[in-house]
Design a protein around this motif. Structure first.
Motif, PDB file in Angstrom:
ATOM      1  N   LEU A   1       5.279   2.785   2.319  1.00  0.00           N
ATOM      2  CA  LEU A   1       5.313   2.981   0.870  1.00  0.00           C
ATOM      3  C   LEU A   1       5.747   4.414   0.540  1.00  0.00           C
ATOM      4  O   LEU A   1       6.532   4.637  -0.392  1.00  0.00           O
ATOM      5  CB  LEU A   1       3.925   2.694   0.291  1.00  0.00           C
ATOM      6  CG  LEU A   1       3.848   2.115  -1.128  1.00  0.00           C
ATOM      7  CD1 LEU A   1       4.540   0.768  -1.191  1.00  0.00           C
ATOM      8  CD2 LEU A   1       2.401   1.967  -1.549  1.00  0.00           C
ATOM      9  N   ASN A   2       5.258   5.379   1.314  1.00  0.00           N
ATOM     10  CA  ASN A   2       5.660   6.776   1.133  1.00  0.00           C
ATOM     11  C   ASN A   2       7.136   6.967   1.450  1.00  0.00           C
ATOM     12  O   ASN A   2       7.863   7.647   0.719  1.00  0.00           O
ATOM     13  CB  ASN A   2       4.813   7.691   2.029  1.00  0.00           C
ATOM     14  CG  ASN A   2       3.489   8.078   1.407  1.00  0.00           C
ATOM     15  OD1 ASN A   2       3.368   9.123   0.789  1.00  0.00           O
ATOM     16  ND2 ASN A   2       2.478   7.225   1.553  1.00  0.00           N
ATOM     17  N   GLU A   3       7.574   6.381   2.554  1.00  0.00           N
ATOM     18  CA  GLU A   3       8.968   6.540   2.980  1.00  0.00           C
ATOM     19  C   GLU A   3       9.932   5.936   1.966  1.00  0.00           C
ATOM     20  O   GLU A   3      11.015   6.461   1.724  1.00  0.00           O
ATOM     21  CB  GLU A   3       9.164   5.896   4.355  1.00  0.00           C
ATOM     22  CG  GLU A   3      10.495   6.233   4.997  1.00  0.00           C
ATOM     23  CD  GLU A   3      10.565   5.782   6.440  1.00  0.00           C
ATOM     24  OE1 GLU A   3      11.280   6.431   7.230  1.00  0.00           O
ATOM     25  OE2 GLU A   3       9.899   4.778   6.780  1.00  0.00           O
ATOM     26  N   LEU A   4       9.510   4.827   1.348  1.00  0.00           N
ATOM     27  CA  LEU A   4      10.342   4.163   0.347  1.00  0.00           C
ATOM     28  C   LEU A   4      10.285   4.849  -1.017  1.00  0.00           C
ATOM     29  O   LEU A   4      11.065   4.498  -1.913  1.00  0.00           O
ATOM     30  CB  LEU A   4       9.899   2.703   0.206  1.00  0.00           C
ATOM     31  CG  LEU A   4      10.275   1.772   1.364  1.00  0.00           C
ATOM     32  CD1 LEU A   4       9.476   0.476   1.292  1.00  0.00           C
ATOM     33  CD2 LEU A   4      11.762   1.481   1.349  1.00  0.00           C
ATOM     34  N   GLY A   5       9.349   5.783  -1.191  1.00  0.00           N
ATOM     35  CA  GLY A   5       9.280   6.521  -2.445  1.00  0.00           C
ATOM     36  C   GLY A   5       8.425   5.884  -3.516  1.00  0.00           C
ATOM     37  O   GLY A   5       8.489   6.275  -4.684  1.00  0.00           O
TER      38      GLY A   5
END
Length: 487
Positions: free
Chosen positions: A302-306
């Protein structure tokens, strides 16, 4: 959460079933390791591991620098007896699968013709004509290869797998070995396979759908006669239904992926507001009934996808993906593939929705319509989601219901809405189109209702594909939106 079938199990059972059923007969060669990897969307290492097991169990023979050969040969009488038992036991599901193929495959195959290049279509035509002088069984197998090759040309990640799953369950190889199929074209106004393909080669899409429908209807009726005869001959065999199963998300059905997708759906649709905090890892683990480690994987994605920002002590804050982050994600293979799966699912949903909605329409009760109108009063409900759920509930075919359910697992509304920072613009466009479908439903206009649902999904595909191309995912351009005569 849904527990996954490993890719090893999927490929092993698929190849083993094809060998045992006779679809890959004794003495035939298997595709290369690289080709199997491409056909089944699994890694080369997984393919090698499966082939080792098949060799150990005596199904295939492998030698260095030589093709892999099928060495399994079942006693013909035992093989036929097993096939008869399978058919009688699963007669209702088999009827349903053949009926579903009649509804959807003419549309999928004709659409594949539309997007196939002239060169590729011409090469396929030459190969089929070479087999025109052979017997009916050989011509049918050649026709299946033609269909598979045609589906591959679309670059849709689901078309071939769906067709293969339906064929494997339906066992057409057994039926085509029976004498009754020699009367197929005389009994049901079906000429021959070449007649069907003439319209495909000339790209007459409406006529192609018509002829393919007549072919599948003829096959369906002939299979029905044989099932009736087998049931009459074997009254001692009890029905123990093995329902048709299809997994749209195979290979990407890990628990943390399912959780990530669910959270993005909630963020995109506004159920989780931007700027708010997600529950703690322990609370999320309890909510999804998974381990904290699985939650951490989901939050990392979720963090990597923004869509989130996790900070020590402070926890995880909900965000909305920006253009720069989305562009970076499109450089990561796993996210590129996920996006192409999403686009492929939308393309398939457009082709399935019209026959699904048309067949469900007569069964939608007055009570269900009242409930729909009540649901639509909730501003947080998505009209197209309500309509799709209604169709899925009332579609009479269990097979088609399974397909809609599986596609629904990957077509998260949040991905569409996340392109609109305020959500309102996206809601206005899609909801207006969806409410037109509601109007046609309440008026009793079956054709307009079914067509409008296709238009709604076509709109989503247009929006998402355009954005993905802007983000330099150029493969998205192959995911062409079906137009007339498929709407």
């Amino acid at each position: 959460m849904q527990r996954k079938e490993t890719l090893f199990e999927y490929l092993y059972h698929s190849l083993r079933e094809e060998i045992i059923s006779g679809r890959i007969p004794f003495g035939s060669t298997l595709p290369s390791i690289m080709r199997l990897s491409e056909l089944y969307h699994v890694g080369v290492r997984t393919v090698r591991d499966v082939l080792v097991r098949l060799k150990q169990e005596g199904y295939i023979k492998t030698e260095e620098r030589k093709p892999m050969i099928v060495i399994y040969r079942q006693d013909q009488r035992k093989q036929k007896s097993a096939a008869i038992r399978y058919i009688v036991e699963n007669q209702h599901s088999l009827r349903d699968v053949y009926a579903t193929m009649t509804l959807i495959m003419p549309r999928i195959l004709s659409f594949s013709v539309q997007v196939c290049s002239d060169y590729a279509l011409h090469r396929l035509e030459e190969k089929v004509k070479e087999a025109s002088a052979k017997n009916a069984a050989f011509r049918w197998k050649t026709n299946l290869k033609f269909f598979y090759a045609l589906l591959d040309q679309t670059r849709n990640m689901f078309f071939r797998d769906l067709f293969s799953s339906l064929e494997l369950y339906a066992r057409p190889t057994f039926f085509f070995q029976e004498k009754q199929f020699s009367n197929l074209q005389n009994s049901f106004q079906f000429q021959n396979i070449l007649w069907v393909q003439e319209a495909m080669y000339s790209r007459q899409l409406t006529e192609s759908m018509n002829r393919l429908t007549r072919m599948y209807a003829a096959v369906q009726k002939t299979v029905e006669l044989q099932i009736q005869e087998l049931c009459r001959q074997s009254p001692h065999i009890k029905q123990t239904e093995k329902p048709f199963l299809w997994h749209s998300d195979r290979g990407r059905d890990h628990l943390h992926v399912q959780i990530t997708r669910d959270l993005i759906d909630k963020i995109g649709t506004g159920k989780l507001a931007v700027g708010t905090r997600l529950p703690s890892e322990a609370e999320l683990a309890s909510q999804y009934r998974v381990s904290v480690a699985t939650i951490r994987k989901a939050l990392a994605s979720l963090n990597e996808l923004g869509y989130a920002k996790t900070q020590n002590v402070k926890g995880t804050t909900v965000c909305m993906q920006d253009g720069d982050t989305a562009a970076k994600c499109m450089q990561i293979k796993v996210y590129r593939e996920d996006t192409l799966r999403y686009l492929s699912g939308l393309q398939l949903m457009i082709l399935l929705m019209k026959p699904a909605a048309s067949s469900a329409f007569p069964f939608i009760s007055a009570k269900a319509l009242l409930q729909l109108q009540c649901d639509l009063q909730d501003k947080n409900r998505i009209p197209l989601d309500c309509l799709t759920a209604l169709v899925r509930r009332y579609v009479p075919s269990k097979t088609l219901q399974t397909l809609l359910t599986e596609l629904g697992k990957i077509l998260c509304w949040g991905y569409y809405y996340s392109f609109y920072p305020q959500k309102q613009h996206g809601s206005t466009i899609l909801n207006r189109k969806s409410m037109e479908a509601v109007k046609y439903l309440l008026e009793g206009n079956q054709e307009a209702f079914s067509r409008q649902l296709c238009i709604c999904y076509a709109h989503i595909l247009d929006v998402v594909r355009s954005n993905m191309i802007d983000l330099k995912l150029f493969e998205a351009s192959y995911m062409i939106t079906p137009k007339e005569p498929f709407l």
